[in-house]
Design a protein around this motif. Structure first.
Motif, short mmCIF file in Angstrom:
data_model
loop_
_atom_site.label_atom_id
_atom_site.label_comp_id
_atom_site.label_asym_id
_atom_site.label_seq_id
_atom_site.Cartn_x
_atom_site.Cartn_y
_atom_site.Cartn_z
N TYR A 193 -102.30 4.60 39.15
CA TYR A 193 -102.03 6.00 39.54
C TYR A 193 -101.71 6.14 41.02
O TYR A 193 -101.58 7.25 41.53
N LYS A 194 -101.64 5.02 41.70
CA LYS A 194 -101.56 5.04 43.16
C LYS A 194 -100.57 6.06 43.72
O LYS A 194 -100.91 6.87 44.58
N ASP A 195 -99.34 6.05 43.17
CA ASP A 195 -98.29 6.93 43.72
C ASP A 195 -98.57 8.41 43.48
O ASP A 195 -98.04 9.27 44.18
N GLU A 196 -99.40 8.69 42.47
CA GLU A 196 -99.71 10.09 42.17
C GLU A 196 -100.83 10.64 43.05
O GLU A 196 -101.00 11.85 43.14
N ARG A 211 -114.61 6.40 47.63
CA ARG A 211 -114.45 7.74 48.21
C ARG A 211 -113.34 8.55 47.56
O ARG A 211 -113.27 9.76 47.75
N VAL A 212 -112.51 7.89 46.74
CA VAL A 212 -111.51 8.66 45.99
C VAL A 212 -112.22 9.63 45.04
O VAL A 212 -111.75 10.74 44.79
N LYS A 216 -111.09 16.24 47.19
CA LYS A 216 -111.07 17.67 46.88
C LYS A 216 -109.73 18.07 46.23
O LYS A 216 -109.57 19.18 45.75
N ASP A 217 -108.77 17.14 46.21
CA ASP A 217 -107.45 17.41 45.66
C ASP A 217 -107.52 17.53 44.12
O ASP A 217 -108.11 16.67 43.46
N GLU A 218 -106.92 18.60 43.58
CA GLU A 218 -107.07 18.86 42.14
C GLU A 218 -106.48 17.76 41.26
O GLU A 218 -107.07 17.36 40.26
N ILE A 223 -107.33 12.80 37.74
CA ILE A 223 -107.25 11.35 37.53
C ILE A 223 -108.64 10.73 37.51
O ILE A 223 -108.99 9.93 36.64
N VAL A 224 -109.45 11.19 38.46
CA VAL A 224 -110.79 10.64 38.63
C VAL A 224 -111.69 10.96 37.42
O VAL A 224 -112.61 10.21 37.10
#
Ligand code: ATP
Ligand code: MG
Length: 431
Positions: A193-196, A211-212, A216-218, A223-224
């Motif tokens: 998913y790196k590029d996303e 830490r990913v 806070k990114d939706e 993904i997480v």
């Protein structure tokens, strides 16, 4: 007349703690000190600035603190200095430098601190650039009991302040082996998913993939959501350790939730980590963290101390705690008060009162008077405003007879007393 605008203002993100407010700070500090003392902690006071590397190398390369929030500068001697953004790194630096791990010192070595921290953040309610933390550290020992005790201690402190509606979230990051296994599992999962991922998370994926989970990114969060759980990477020791911590918390009927996605901002954590949160009206909706901490095996070694030693601690935000306290238990807020206020009827009475006042203060009473020669009625009002329990009017007759009539400020109670007797045992009449 227009009010003069003050020429200078305090720096953005700082606060003045004024007389009237500082009493609340002191009262909270007193509860903290007493509680920590009972749990075997002793106060440590370290410098408010340290060599920059103490934080940059130890708090974590990818942490918000190090990447964005540090107040750092070169001093006149060219040393790279940082105002402390948190307490643990400096405390552990001091512990190592003073060799407090020697056989003559107790294990665990328990310390607490109370003092200002500095982070360059966007100020808002409960978020300042200079703020205050209360923190505890139990070094040089690894035991589920200590982990549980640290959480219990923090909760006991809140309870004593009358703050009960708290959410306790815990997680484990396991020992080094487990953490490394999880690291690998997470990189495996996230790399496709790196590029996303957001730019921040892409950097974190390289430097500190755990830490990913904190993003806070939706889209990152989506993904997480399906990422592998730390629980599946724990080795037997780590999973037993965590089970014991939980079982101890159960014994004390602590109502906690296990949040396997919680990683906390700092890089040095291992095993138990926890946050204490509140959704009080004070914070205007949603959960806000007032206390966060965890175990940091490895930090002592990283700062030059014995490799094998571990520690656990937490930091608690004082300003956020006060917001919570004011909302949840306003009765705790102290009202400054006096034992006695002198009201003088004339100059002779005033001079007599001035002398008597000093004698009573020497005996440990809080007494005051008017210094401006205002009217008698206004002086009595002043006794009320100062929250004095009693007032006494002193004029020619009182000076002559050396007898006073002490009156209660709140009701009509009055008592006549010889000055001699009053000075003999002031508590008898005034407390
Ligand atoms: P947040 O996610 O709110 O930024 P944090 O993870 O950065 O918190 P810690 O480093 O764990 O916070 O610090 C412990 C506690 O110190 C926090 O829970 C909070 O109560 C308090 N705190 C942290 N930063 C600030 C700040 N800038 N102003 C006031 N209090 C703060
Ligand atoms: Mg922060």
């Amino acid at each position: 007349m227009a009010k003069a605008k003050s020429r200078y203002q305090k720096p953005k993100g700082t606060a003045d703690i004024l007389p009237g407010d500082s009493e609340l700070w002191q009262k909270v500090e007193a509860v903290a000190r007493e509680t920590f003392h009972q749990y075997g902690y002793s106060e440590i006071r370290t410098p408010m600035f340290e060599e920059f590397n103490v934080y940059s190398r130890n708090v974590g390369e990818t942490s918000d603190i190090v990447t964005k929030e540090m107040y750092d500068f070169d001093d006149k001697g060219g040393r790279h200095i940082a105002l402390r953004p948190e307490g643990t790194a400096g405390v552990v630096r001091s512990y190592v430098e003073n060799k407090l791990f020697g056989p003559e010192y107790p294990k665990p070595y328990k310390m607490f601190y109370i003092g200002p921290m500095f982070r360059y953040e966007r100020p808002q309610s409960g978020r300042q650039r200079q703020f205050t933390q209360i923190g505890c550290e139990a070094l040089n020992s690894e035991s589920p009991q200590i982990d549980a005790e640290v959480i219990l201690e923090a909760l006991t402190f809140f309870k004593r302040l009358g703050i009960n509606n708290l959410r306790v979230a815990i997680n484990t990051l396991g020992d080094r082996e487990s953490r490394e296994a999880y690291h690998a599992a997470l990189v495996n999962y996230l790399t496709p998913y790196k590029d996303e991922l957001s730019a921040d998370s892409q950097t974190r994926l390289e430097k500190n993939p755990l830490r990913v989970l904190d993003s806070k990114d939706e889209h990152d969060q989506a993904i997480v959501a399906n990422a592998p759980s730390i629980m599946d990477s724990l080795n037997e020791y780590s999973s037993n350790y965590f089970a014991q911590v939980k079982s101890l918390l159960d014994d004390f009927e602590i109502d906690y939730v296990v949040d396997p996605t919680m990683v906390r901002g700092l890089d040095y954590y291992t095993h138990t980590i926890f946050e204490i949160m509140s959704d009080s009206k004070a914070f205007g909706g949603g959960y806000v963290t007032v206390c966060g901490g965890g175990r940091y095996n490895g930090l002592i070694g990283q700062l030059g101390g014995p490799e094998e030693e571990g520690g656990i601690g937490y930091g608690l935000g004082f300003e956020r705690l006060l917001l919570l306290l004011e909302e949840e238990n306003p009765a705790f807020i102290p009202q400054p008060s006096l034992d006695l206020f002198f009201v003088s009827a004339n100059h002779t009475g005033d001079q007599y009162a001035f002398k008597l006042m000093q004698k009573l203060r020497e005996q440990g009473l809080a007494v005051d008077k008017d210094y401006q020669g205002i009217k008698l009625g206004k002086q009595i009002k002043e006794a009320e405003r100062k929250n004095s329990r009693y007032f006494v009017v002193v004029g020619d007759r009182e000076v002559e007879t050396e007898e006073l009539e002490i009156k209660s400020v709140t009701d009509n109670q009055r008592q006549r007393v010889q000055v001699k007797d009053l000075l003999d045992d002031p508590e008898k009449y005034l407390k």
